[in-house]
Write an enzyme that holds these catalytic residues in place. Structure first.
Site, PDB file in Angstrom:
ATOM      1  N   GLU A  46      -4.539   7.739  21.376  1.00 36.13           N
ATOM      2  CA  GLU A  46      -3.513   6.764  20.992  1.00 36.13           C
ATOM      3  C   GLU A  46      -3.942   5.382  21.481  1.00 36.13           C
ATOM      4  OE1 GLU A  46      -1.319   7.464  18.434  1.00 36.13           O
ATOM      5  OE2 GLU A  46      -0.777   9.207  19.626  1.00 36.13           O
ATOM      6  N   HIS A  47      -3.711   4.374  20.653  1.00 36.21           N
ATOM      7  CA  HIS A  47      -4.123   2.986  20.965  1.00 36.21           C
ATOM      8  C   HIS A  47      -5.647   2.875  21.132  1.00 36.21           C
ATOM      9  CE1 HIS A  47      -0.189   0.978  21.364  1.00 36.21           C
ATOM     10  NE2 HIS A  47       0.242   2.156  21.773  1.00 36.21           N
ATOM     11  N   THR A  48      -6.345   3.836  20.587  1.00 37.91           N
ATOM     12  CA  THR A  48      -7.807   3.769  20.632  1.00 37.91           C
ATOM     13  C   THR A  48      -8.372   3.170  19.342  1.00 37.91           C
ATOM     14  OG1 THR A  48      -7.670   6.064  19.920  1.00 37.91           O
ATOM     15  CG2 THR A  48      -8.253   5.684  22.213  1.00 37.91           C
ATOM     16  N   ASP A  49      -7.581   3.186  18.259  1.00 39.71           N
ATOM     17  CA  ASP A  49      -8.137   2.774  16.950  1.00 39.71           C
ATOM     18  C   ASP A  49      -8.592   1.316  16.950  1.00 39.71           C
ATOM     19  OD1 ASP A  49      -5.467   1.959  17.107  1.00 39.71           O
ATOM     20  OD2 ASP A  49      -5.027   2.376  14.990  1.00 39.71           O
ATOM     21  N   GLY A  95       9.669   7.225   8.363  1.00 39.88           N
ATOM     22  CA  GLY A  95       9.748   6.413   9.575  1.00 39.88           C
ATOM     23  C   GLY A  95       9.801   7.205  10.869  1.00 39.88           C
ATOM     24  N   ALA A  96       9.378   8.465  10.861  1.00 40.52           N
ATOM     25  CA  ALA A  96       9.417   9.284  12.077  1.00 40.52           C
ATOM     26  C   ALA A  96       8.053   9.297  12.769  1.00 40.52           C
ATOM     27  CB  ALA A  96       9.841  10.713  11.750  1.00 40.52           C
ATOM     28  N   SER A 141       4.798   8.814   6.158  1.00 42.43           N
ATOM     29  CA  SER A 141       5.197   9.092   4.774  1.00 42.43           C
ATOM     30  C   SER A 141       4.585   8.067   3.828  1.00 42.43           C
ATOM     31  CB  SER A 141       6.726   9.091   4.650  1.00 42.43           C
ATOM     32  OG  SER A 141       7.261   7.813   4.911  1.00 42.43           O
ATOM     33  N   SER A 142       4.382   6.847   4.300  1.00 43.71           N
ATOM     34  CA  SER A 142       3.833   5.814   3.406  1.00 43.71           C
ATOM     35  C   SER A 142       2.384   6.132   3.039  1.00 43.71           C
ATOM     36  CB  SER A 142       3.960   4.421   4.017  1.00 43.71           C
ATOM     37  OG  SER A 142       3.212   4.303   5.206  1.00 43.71           O
ATOM     38  N   ASP A 156      -4.202   7.004   9.030  1.00 47.42           N
ATOM     39  CA  ASP A 156      -3.174   7.784   8.341  1.00 47.42           C
ATOM     40  C   ASP A 156      -3.634   8.205   6.947  1.00 47.42           C
ATOM     41  OD1 ASP A 156      -1.837   7.072  10.597  1.00 47.42           O
ATOM     42  OD2 ASP A 156      -0.444   5.697   9.615  1.00 47.42           O
TER      43      ASP A 156
HETATM   44  P1  ADP Z   1       6.264   6.006   7.888  1.00 46.85           P
HETATM   45  O1  ADP Z   1       6.028   5.904   9.362  1.00 46.85           O
HETATM   46  O2  ADP Z   1       6.970   7.277   7.545  1.00 46.85           O
HETATM   47  O3  ADP Z   1       5.016   5.771   7.108  1.00 46.85           O
HETATM   48  P2  ADP Z   1       6.995   3.522   6.669  1.00 46.85           P
HETATM   49  O4  ADP Z   1       8.103   2.575   6.922  1.00 46.85           O
HETATM   50  O5  ADP Z   1       5.596   3.040   6.840  1.00 46.85           O
HETATM   51  O6  ADP Z   1       7.276   4.831   7.535  1.00 46.85           O
HETATM   52  O7  ADP Z   1       7.093   4.038   5.164  1.00 46.85           O
HETATM   53  C1  ADP Z   1       8.323   4.459   4.636  1.00 46.85           C
HETATM   54  C2  ADP Z   1       8.462   3.928   3.212  1.00 46.85           C
HETATM   55  O8  ADP Z   1       7.588   4.652   2.334  1.00 46.85           O
HETATM   56  C3  ADP Z   1       9.850   4.123   2.659  1.00 46.85           C
HETATM   57  O9  ADP Z   1      10.678   3.036   2.980  1.00 46.85           O
HETATM   58  C4  ADP Z   1       9.574   4.211   1.156  1.00 46.85           C
HETATM   59  O10 ADP Z   1       9.440   2.926   0.585  1.00 46.85           O
HETATM   60  C5  ADP Z   1       8.221   4.906   1.105  1.00 46.85           C
HETATM   61  N1  ADP Z   1       8.433   6.367   0.984  1.00 46.85           N
HETATM   62  C6  ADP Z   1       8.091   7.301   1.882  1.00 46.85           C
HETATM   63  N2  ADP Z   1       8.461   8.540   1.463  1.00 46.85           N
HETATM   64  C7  ADP Z   1       9.049   8.373   0.270  1.00 46.85           C
HETATM   65  C8  ADP Z   1       9.680   9.251  -0.668  1.00 46.85           C
HETATM   66  N3  ADP Z   1       9.767  10.574  -0.449  1.00 46.85           N
HETATM   67  N4  ADP Z   1      10.185   8.716  -1.804  1.00 46.85           N
HETATM   68  C9  ADP Z   1      10.109   7.393  -2.039  1.00 46.85           C
HETATM   69  N5  ADP Z   1       9.554   6.513  -1.194  1.00 46.85           N
HETATM   70  C10 ADP Z   1       9.042   6.984  -0.049  1.00 46.85           C
HETATM   71 MG    MG Z   2       3.858   3.992   7.299  1.00 44.82          MG
END
Ligand code: ADP
Ligand code: MG
Length: 381
Positions: free
Chosen positions: A31-34, A117-118, A122-123, A167
């Site tokens: 962590e914080h190594t990148d 956002g966990a 997800s992004s 990621d």
């Molecule tokens: P994370 O840490 O999960 O990457 P981010 O804030 O970087 O959090 O990314 C979250 C954003 O990615 C959401 O606000 C949305 O715009 C998009 N996103 C992620 N998952 C989905 C999904 N299942 N459907 C639509 N958009 C999503």
């Molecule tokens: Mg993200």
């Protein structure tokens, strides 16, 4: 999820879609190594973004987000869309075209089960799934490394997040039973075995994000650079903390602010811990691996000082609870999750005990997210 997406596609746009998926990720250690050009050790997880897609004969893309229940029409060469979720898709297309990929209009339905956002990215799952899907149906011939770069640059240029490449890399290169030792300097990577039989991996999400996170992040970066600058006065060819050893740091300790020394020693030790953790994985020694995770938490909390009360509480009671092999905060810090490696037979008790104690202390149970290390971006037949 897959079926839901396919059915929605049929309903909105008809038959014949191809289906793709790309997952979120965890980072086991590093962590914080990148940004110090060291190593990270992410793995893809069994939670993903799924994309159903088919070229269309029209002039625009028609896209439906299942999770937001929103549909848009988007011109490939038009303005950036208003919806945040659509900016990721638009951005991927622009980054592909910049690199000579010719994208044609398509219909798409997408959705997923990566918690937003966990700290599971997800992004990156979204960018990677969309990039992988478009690349496949239009035969653009980008390789996985290029798709990772396209995802990273989408965040930089179309979302405004100046992230590293870990990621996207994990989402695209991950594999079942493997974690990725990524060298953030060369971008070389090595798959390491990660198959702790009789163990489970669980995250506890504090669901807090302290406002310190972004300002302190910049302070840490500056402190690492300050340490490098001191060493560079004496030793040639030093570019980052990756080039600095503990011996060097100790030799010039007196010329450094004590805080700078602590920050730098954390980073150097974390890189070493990660390499030792990989050696343990190669021997199937998950006890040692877990101890390295614990060491990482201790360093992040006491030496790098990016933890917080909630994370320390979770890690410390984790370390004292039966069945644990390792527990540490994951991600940038000041909130987010801990990641825990736990013996399967003790799993239910472990989760219940930690959850109860956290609830008792902070008035709210942590979100529990079990993950399995799984396959990276792929087409679903
Ligand atoms: P994370 O840490 O999960 O990457 P981010 O804030 O970087 O959090 O990314 C979250 C954003 O990615 C959401 O606000 C949305 O715009 C998009 N996103 C992620 N998952 C989905 C999904 N299942 N459907 C639509 N958009 C999503
Ligand atoms: Mg993200």
């Amino acid at each position: 999820m897959k079926t839901k997406i396919q059915e929605q596609f049929k309903k909105l746009y008809g038959e014949g879609a191809s289906l793709f998926a790309s997952p979120g990720r965890v980072n086991l250690i590093g962590e914080h190594t990148d940004y110090n050009l060291g190593f990270v050790l992410p793995g893809a997880i069994d939670k993903a973004i799924y994309v159903a897609i088919k070229p269309n004969d029209g002039k625009t893309c028609r896209i439906h987000s299942l999770d937001y229940n929103e549909s848009i029409e988007m011109d490939i060469h038009g303005e950036k869309p208003a919806q945040q979720w659509a900016c990721y898709i638009y951005g991927v297309i622009q980054e592909m075209e910049k690199r000579g990929g010719l994208v044609h209009p398509f219909d798409m339905v997408f959705g997923g089960d990566v918690p937003l956002g966990a700290g599971l990215s997800s992004s990156a799952a979204l960018e990677s799934a969309v990039g992988f899907a478009i690349n496949s149906i239009f035969n653009l011939n980008f390789d996985r490394a290029q798709l990772a770069k396209i995802g990273q640059m989408t965040e930089h240029n179309y979302v405004g997040v100046r992230c590293g490449i870990m990621d996207q890399f994990a989402s695209l290169f991950g594999d079942t039973g493997k974690v990725i030792r990524l060298d953030c300097r060369s971008l070389d990577y090595k798959l390491e075995p990660f198959d702790p039989k009789g163990c489970r991996v669980v995250l506890f999400d504090t669901q807090v994000k302290h406002t310190l996170a972004s300002s302190e992040y910049n302070v840490r970066r500056a402190q690492c650079e300050a340490g490098v600058a001191v060493i560079l006065k004496h030793v040639g060819g030093i570019e980052s903390l990756r080039d600095v050893t503990m011996d060097m740091l100790d030799t010039y300790k007196d010329e450094m602010d004590p805080t700078v020394y602590r920050r730098c020693s954390y980073v150097i030790n974390e890189n070493n811990r990660l390499l030792e953790a990989c050696a343990a994985l190669e021997k199937g020694d998950y006890v040692t691996f877990g101890q390295k995770m614990n060491g990482s938490h201790e360093g992040l909390s006491k030496w790098y000082e990016v933890s917080c009360e909630e994370l320390d509480f979770l890690a410390e009671i984790g370390h004292r609870t039966d069945g644990v092999l390792g527990a540490r905060m994951m991600g940038g810090g000041f909130g987010g999750c801990t990641i825990n490696l736990v013996k399967a037979e003790a799993y239910d008790n472990y989760v219940a005990e930690i959850s109860d104690k956290f609830q008792h202390k902070f008035g709210k149970a942590p979100r529990i997210i079990e993950v399995n290390i799984s396959q990276g971006a792929h087409r679903i037949e």
